[in-house]
Design a protein around this motif. Structure first.
Motif, PDB file in Angstrom:
ATOM      1  N   UNK A  78       0.814  -1.217   0.000  1.00  0.00           N
ATOM      2  CA  UNK A  78       0.000   0.000   0.000  1.00  0.00           C
ATOM      3  C   UNK A  78       0.849   1.268   0.000  1.00  0.00           C
ATOM      4  N   UNK A  79       1.984   1.225   0.702  1.00  0.00           N
ATOM      5  CA  UNK A  79       2.853   2.397   0.816  1.00  0.00           C
ATOM      6  C   UNK A  79       4.265   1.991   0.410  1.00  0.00           C
ATOM      7  N   UNK A  94       6.335   7.127 -10.952  1.00  0.00           N
ATOM      8  CA  UNK A  94       5.426   6.817 -12.060  1.00  0.00           C
ATOM      9  C   UNK A  94       4.918   5.382 -11.949  1.00  0.00           C
ATOM     10  N   UNK A  95       5.827   4.466 -11.634  1.00  0.00           N
ATOM     11  CA  UNK A  95       5.432   3.055 -11.493  1.00  0.00           C
ATOM     12  C   UNK A  95       4.465   2.893 -10.317  1.00  0.00           C
ATOM     13  N   UNK A  96       4.790   3.529  -9.218  1.00  0.00           N
ATOM     14  CA  UNK A  96       3.939   3.420  -8.026  1.00  0.00           C
ATOM     15  C   UNK A  96       2.564   4.053  -8.253  1.00  0.00           C
ATOM     16  N   UNK A  97       2.559   5.170  -8.955  1.00  0.00           N
ATOM     17  CA  UNK A  97       1.286   5.847  -9.215  1.00  0.00           C
ATOM     18  C   UNK A  97       0.380   4.976 -10.063  1.00  0.00           C
ATOM     19  N   UNK A  98       0.954   4.351 -11.085  1.00  0.00           N
ATOM     20  CA  UNK A  98       0.159   3.444 -11.930  1.00  0.00           C
ATOM     21  C   UNK A  98      -0.363   2.265 -11.122  1.00  0.00           C
ATOM     22  N   UNK A 101      -0.119   3.076  -5.545  1.00  0.00           N
ATOM     23  CA  UNK A 101       0.613   3.093  -4.272  1.00  0.00           C
ATOM     24  C   UNK A 101       0.829   4.525  -3.775  1.00  0.00           C
ATOM     25  N   UNK A 102       0.809   4.682  -2.481  1.00  0.00           N
ATOM     26  CA  UNK A 102       1.193   5.943  -1.847  1.00  0.00           C
ATOM     27  C   UNK A 102       2.702   5.929  -1.677  1.00  0.00           C
ATOM     28  N   UNK A 103       3.345   7.054  -1.963  1.00  0.00           N
ATOM     29  CA  UNK A 103       4.802   7.121  -1.909  1.00  0.00           C
ATOM     30  C   UNK A 103       5.252   8.117  -0.847  1.00  0.00           C
ATOM     31  N   UNK A 104       6.145   7.653   0.013  1.00  0.00           N
ATOM     32  CA  UNK A 104       6.825   8.527   0.960  1.00  0.00           C
ATOM     33  C   UNK A 104       8.254   8.658   0.453  1.00  0.00           C
ATOM     34  N   UNK A 105       8.571   9.848  -0.048  1.00  0.00           N
ATOM     35  CA  UNK A 105       9.830  10.093  -0.741  1.00  0.00           C
ATOM     36  C   UNK A 105      10.888  10.617   0.225  1.00  0.00           C
ATOM     37  N   UNK A 106      11.949   9.824   0.425  1.00  0.00           N
ATOM     38  CA  UNK A 106      13.050  10.235   1.287  1.00  0.00           C
ATOM     39  C   UNK A 106      14.244  10.739   0.485  1.00  0.00           C
ATOM     40  N   UNK A 107      14.029  11.045  -0.783  1.00  0.00           N
ATOM     41  CA  UNK A 107      15.064  11.670  -1.607  1.00  0.00           C
ATOM     42  C   UNK A 107      14.750  13.158  -1.721  1.00  0.00           C
ATOM     43  N   UNK A 108      15.675  13.964  -2.231  1.00  0.00           N
ATOM     44  CA  UNK A 108      15.374  15.391  -2.414  1.00  0.00           C
ATOM     45  C   UNK A 108      14.616  15.710  -3.698  1.00  0.00           C
ATOM     46  N   UNK A 109      13.991  14.714  -4.331  1.00  0.00           N
ATOM     47  CA  UNK A 109      13.341  14.939  -5.623  1.00  0.00           C
ATOM     48  C   UNK A 109      12.192  15.944  -5.529  1.00  0.00           C
ATOM     49  N   UNK A 110      11.419  15.862  -4.475  1.00  0.00           N
ATOM     50  CA  UNK A 110      10.331  16.820  -4.204  1.00  0.00           C
ATOM     51  C   UNK A 110       9.295  16.869  -5.323  1.00  0.00           C
ATOM     52  N   UNK A 111       8.865  15.691  -5.782  1.00  0.00           N
ATOM     53  CA  UNK A 111       7.750  15.642  -6.724  1.00  0.00           C
ATOM     54  C   UNK A 111       6.455  15.982  -5.994  1.00  0.00           C
ATOM     55  N   UNK A 112       6.306  15.430  -4.795  1.00  0.00           N
ATOM     56  CA  UNK A 112       5.146  15.729  -3.981  1.00  0.00           C
ATOM     57  C   UNK A 112       5.432  16.890  -3.049  1.00  0.00           C
ATOM     58  N   UNK A 113       4.445  17.320  -2.256  1.00  0.00           N
ATOM     59  CA  UNK A 113       4.638  18.442  -1.338  1.00  0.00           C
ATOM     60  C   UNK A 113       5.597  18.085  -0.212  1.00  0.00           C
ATOM     61  N   UNK A 114       6.308  19.102   0.270  1.00  0.00           N
ATOM     62  CA  UNK A 114       7.207  18.907   1.405  1.00  0.00           C
ATOM     63  C   UNK A 114       6.398  18.572   2.657  1.00  0.00           C
ATOM     64  N   UNK A 115       6.890  17.597   3.417  1.00  0.00           N
ATOM     65  CA  UNK A 115       6.202  17.209   4.645  1.00  0.00           C
ATOM     66  C   UNK A 115       7.182  17.162   5.807  1.00  0.00           C
ATOM     67  N   UNK A 116       6.926  17.975   6.819  1.00  0.00           N
ATOM     68  CA  UNK A 116       7.652  17.932   8.081  1.00  0.00           C
ATOM     69  C   UNK A 116       6.593  17.627   9.133  1.00  0.00           C
ATOM     70  N   UNK A 126      -3.890  13.323   2.132  1.00  0.00           N
ATOM     71  CA  UNK A 126      -4.592  12.807   0.953  1.00  0.00           C
ATOM     72  C   UNK A 126      -3.695  12.714  -0.277  1.00  0.00           C
ATOM     73  N   UNK A 127      -2.426  13.113  -0.159  1.00  0.00           N
ATOM     74  CA  UNK A 127      -1.532  13.130  -1.317  1.00  0.00           C
ATOM     75  C   UNK A 127      -1.060  11.722  -1.690  1.00  0.00           C
ATOM     76  N   UNK A 128      -0.820  11.529  -2.999  1.00  0.00           N
ATOM     77  CA  UNK A 128      -0.260  10.252  -3.458  1.00  0.00           C
ATOM     78  C   UNK A 128       1.235  10.170  -3.171  1.00  0.00           C
ATOM     79  N   UNK A 129       1.906  11.311  -3.168  1.00  0.00           N
ATOM     80  CA  UNK A 129       3.342  11.364  -2.936  1.00  0.00           C
ATOM     81  C   UNK A 129       3.640  12.509  -1.983  1.00  0.00           C
TER      82      UNK A 129
END
Length: 318
Positions: A78-79, A94-98, A101-116, A126-129
């Motif tokens: 799921x995540x 892209x693969x996860x979105x298809x 899957x919900x993605x928690x991004x621990x890289x500096x890519x910042x495709x999704x909103x910043x989360x602290x 509610x975000x996918x990433x």
């Protein structure tokens, strides 16, 4: 709601390096709502994959494609945590979105909103990433936000993150530029400063130093007492998921008035209160030694974010 018999959300981690391995151990040892489904790497000889196998976690050294090929397991995930690098995260997402899957991004890519987590997690459930900024961002942005919330304006904030070179793996070293750019943007977007700057220092000292961070803010419309109180309250909030997070000394203040404005090169002259906040982050030593607080705060923030998503969005109870 997930259909796992354990009533936990099954997760996968992409990246078997320092961050991914530490996160895996946290999920296995501490999480009441997450369950390890897969550890994904590209180096068959990596310590992370070896540890995952010993801990009875399904593994692949064929990257995310290797996990997707296991259709039955992929359907259960799921995540997905991405602990690789900024330049491959877009493909992974892209693969996860298809795959839904919900993605928690621990890289500096910042495709999704910043989360602290202590600052803005509720806005992004509610975000996918969601992007966990950087280790320096997770350590320092709460302090910028602490000043911002009691001030009328924070024209400028600057953070300096100093970490042991031993705790900086190849992923961190390959993303230094992205680290500084992403952290600076998040100081503004999440911390609330009009302008942000970020610096990272990899310190080769022996014995290795514990992560140290310095936060400078120039604020207007708040007293020193209000700022100090807000900072101490925010420290306690961060300590709820990173016990080794602490102030090294009292917050230092310097006032600048019309007769002695603070000159910020390339930006301008300002009046207000300059606050200097000194932090230390000691790790929980789940994988690397305690000096690697930069890893601990990143993985702890990622874990906390995923657990909040699991409970609030996926309906799992602790």
């Amino acid at each position: 709601m997930t259909t796992n018999s354990s009533n936990k959300v099954k997760v996968a981690i992409i990246g078997s390096g320092n961050i991914g391995t530490d996160l895996m151990i946290k999920v296995l040892r501490t999480s009441k709502v997450l369950e390890m489904g897969a550890m994904v790497g590209i180096d068959p000889d990596s310590d992370g994959l070896a540890r995952a196998k010993r801990m009875k976690v399904w593994t692949t050294h064929e990257g995310l494609d290797g996990l997707v090929a296991n259709e039955a397991l992929w359907d259960q995930i799921k995540i997905v945590f991405d602990a690789t690098s900024a330049y491959v995260h877009e493909k992974h997402n892209d693969i996860c979105k298809r795959g839904g899957k919900i993605v928690v991004d621990l890289t500096p890519a910042a495709i999704g909103p910043y989360c602290v987590p202590v600052v803005n997690i509720e806005k992004h459930l509610a975000e996918q990433n969601v992007n966990m900024v950087t280790c320096g961002g997770q350590a320092t942005i709460p302090m910028v936000a602490a000043v911002t919330r009691v001030s009328e304006r924070v024209p400028y904030a600057e953070i300096v993150a100093s970490v042991s070179s031993r705790s900086a793996g190849p992923g961190t070293r390959a993303n230094i530029d992205e680290f500084t750019q992403t952290t600076a943007r998040a100081v503004e977007a999440v911390g609330g400063a009009d302008k942000g700057k970020a610096i990272i220092i990899l310190n080769p000292a022996e014995p290795p130093m514990i992560m140290r961070d310095t936060v400078y803010t120039l604020s207007q419309g708040a007293t020193e007492e209000e700022i100090s109180k807000s900072v101490h309250e925010m420290v306690e909030a961060v300590k709820s998921y990173v016990p080794g997070y602490r102030l090294k000394q009292k917050v230092q203040f310097e006032r600048f008035g019309s007769n002695n404005p603070l000159s910020i090169p390339g930006y301008g002259e300002f009046e207000g209160i300059k606050s200097t906040i000194f932090l230390e982050v000691e790790g929980a030593a789940h994988y690397l030694p305690a000096y690697a607080g930069n890893l601990d705060i990143m993985t702890s923030a990622g874990l906390g974010t995923a657990e909040r998503i699991a409970t609030m969005k996926l309906g799992v109870s602790a």
